[in-house]
Scaffold this motif. Structure first.
Motif, PDB file in Angstrom:
ATOM      1  N   LYS A 100       0.823  -1.209   0.000  1.00 32.63           N
ATOM      2  CA  LYS A 100       0.000   0.000   0.000  1.00 32.63           C
ATOM      3  C   LYS A 100       0.858   1.259   0.000  1.00 32.63           C
ATOM      4  O   LYS A 100       0.522   2.248  -0.650  1.00 32.63           O
ATOM      5  CB  LYS A 100      -0.924  -0.002   1.210  1.00 32.63           C
ATOM      6  CG  LYS A 100      -2.028  -1.008   1.143  1.00 32.63           C
ATOM      7  CD  LYS A 100      -2.900  -0.941   2.391  1.00 32.63           C
ATOM      8  CE  LYS A 100      -3.937  -2.033   2.366  1.00 32.63           C
ATOM      9  NZ  LYS A 100      -4.738  -2.058   3.599  1.00 32.63           N
ATOM     10  N   SER A 101       1.958   1.219   0.723  1.00 35.12           N
ATOM     11  CA  SER A 101       2.830   2.403   0.777  1.00 35.12           C
ATOM     12  C   SER A 101       3.432   2.698  -0.594  1.00 35.12           C
ATOM     13  O   SER A 101       3.575   3.858  -0.979  1.00 35.12           O
ATOM     14  CB  SER A 101       3.937   2.198   1.808  1.00 35.12           C
ATOM     15  OG  SER A 101       4.714   1.059   1.476  1.00 35.12           O
ATOM     16  N   LEU A 102       3.760   1.668  -1.359  1.00 35.58           N
ATOM     17  CA  LEU A 102       4.306   1.866  -2.695  1.00 35.58           C
ATOM     18  C   LEU A 102       3.249   2.442  -3.632  1.00 35.58           C
ATOM     19  O   LEU A 102       3.531   3.346  -4.416  1.00 35.58           O
ATOM     20  CB  LEU A 102       4.849   0.551  -3.245  1.00 35.58           C
ATOM     21  CG  LEU A 102       5.497   0.602  -4.619  1.00 35.58           C
ATOM     22  CD1 LEU A 102       6.690   1.539  -4.602  1.00 35.58           C
ATOM     23  CD2 LEU A 102       5.911  -0.778  -5.056  1.00 35.58           C
ATOM     24  N   ILE A 103       2.029   1.948  -3.528  1.00 38.88           N
ATOM     25  CA  ILE A 103       0.945   2.470  -4.373  1.00 38.88           C
ATOM     26  C   ILE A 103       0.665   3.929  -4.027  1.00 38.88           C
ATOM     27  O   ILE A 103       0.462   4.766  -4.917  1.00 38.88           O
ATOM     28  CB  ILE A 103      -0.307   1.595  -4.228  1.00 38.88           C
ATOM     29  CG1 ILE A 103      -0.036   0.215  -4.820  1.00 38.88           C
ATOM     30  CG2 ILE A 103      -1.511   2.236  -4.917  1.00 38.88           C
ATOM     31  CD1 ILE A 103      -1.132  -0.791  -4.595  1.00 38.88           C
ATOM     32  N   LEU A 104       0.696   4.265  -2.724  1.00 38.16           N
ATOM     33  CA  LEU A 104       0.486   5.658  -2.322  1.00 38.16           C
ATOM     34  C   LEU A 104       1.624   6.551  -2.809  1.00 38.16           C
ATOM     35  O   LEU A 104       1.396   7.693  -3.208  1.00 38.16           O
ATOM     36  CB  LEU A 104       0.336   5.752  -0.809  1.00 38.16           C
ATOM     37  CG  LEU A 104      -0.965   5.211  -0.247  1.00 38.16           C
ATOM     38  CD1 LEU A 104      -0.943   5.240   1.275  1.00 38.16           C
ATOM     39  CD2 LEU A 104      -2.148   5.999  -0.774  1.00 38.16           C
ATOM     40  N   MET A 105       2.849   6.031  -2.799  1.00 42.85           N
ATOM     41  CA  MET A 105       3.978   6.793  -3.305  1.00 42.85           C
ATOM     42  C   MET A 105       3.823   7.029  -4.812  1.00 42.85           C
ATOM     43  O   MET A 105       4.074   8.132  -5.307  1.00 42.85           O
ATOM     44  CB  MET A 105       5.277   6.042  -3.009  1.00 42.85           C
ATOM     45  CG  MET A 105       6.505   6.841  -3.319  1.00 42.85           C
ATOM     46  SD  MET A 105       8.098   6.130  -2.859  1.00 42.85           S
ATOM     47  CE  MET A 105       7.806   4.451  -2.516  1.00 42.85           C
TER      48      MET A 105
END
Length: 133
Positions: free
Chosen positions: A44-49
């Protein structure tokens, strides 16, 4: 490592893609596809980035260039006159046979749905009765 160098490159490509076409979603989808080669699961953190980078690059381009397109297609006026009021044979000409792809595509979709149901049923059957066979 290779994974550490792919992330910044993918972020840069996705930002350029989003800014060039004035479409942040295209940058996100491009990066998600490229990152899928690295790992089947995206955090999720990568998608948000990716989301933040694509949106910010689009906003920066919109701030400097307004909300205009960087690439525009210039079509000759004759192309619209050729299609307006024309029959399928006039529009497609000798390529009329390509319309057969429509029923073939529908038939393939139906067959693939049936095949998936058959495989799912076989899986459930083998789970339930596999030890007896």
């Amino acid at each position: 490592s290779c994974a550490d160098s792919i992330l910044p490159a993918t972020l840069g490509f996705s930002c350029g893609f989003a800014a060039s076409f004035n479409a942040p979603l295209s940058g996100i989808l491009f990066a998600a596809e490229e990152m899928d080669h690295l790992s089947g699961r995206l955090a999720k953190s990568l998608i948000l980035m990716l989301l933040a980078a694509s949106v910010m690059s689009t906003l920066v381009v919109r701030a400097f260039m307004t909300n205009s397109h960087l690439f525009e297609a210039h079509l000759p006026q004759g192309i619209f006159d050729a299609v307006r009021g024309g029959s399928l044979e006039y529009v497609l000409g000798s390529h009329m046979w390509m319309l057969i792809a429509v029923p073939i595509g529908i038939l393939c979709a139906i067959l693939s749905k049936l095949m998936c149901q058959f495989l799912r049923g076989t899986h459930h059957f083998m789970r339930r009765y596999g030890h007896r066979v």
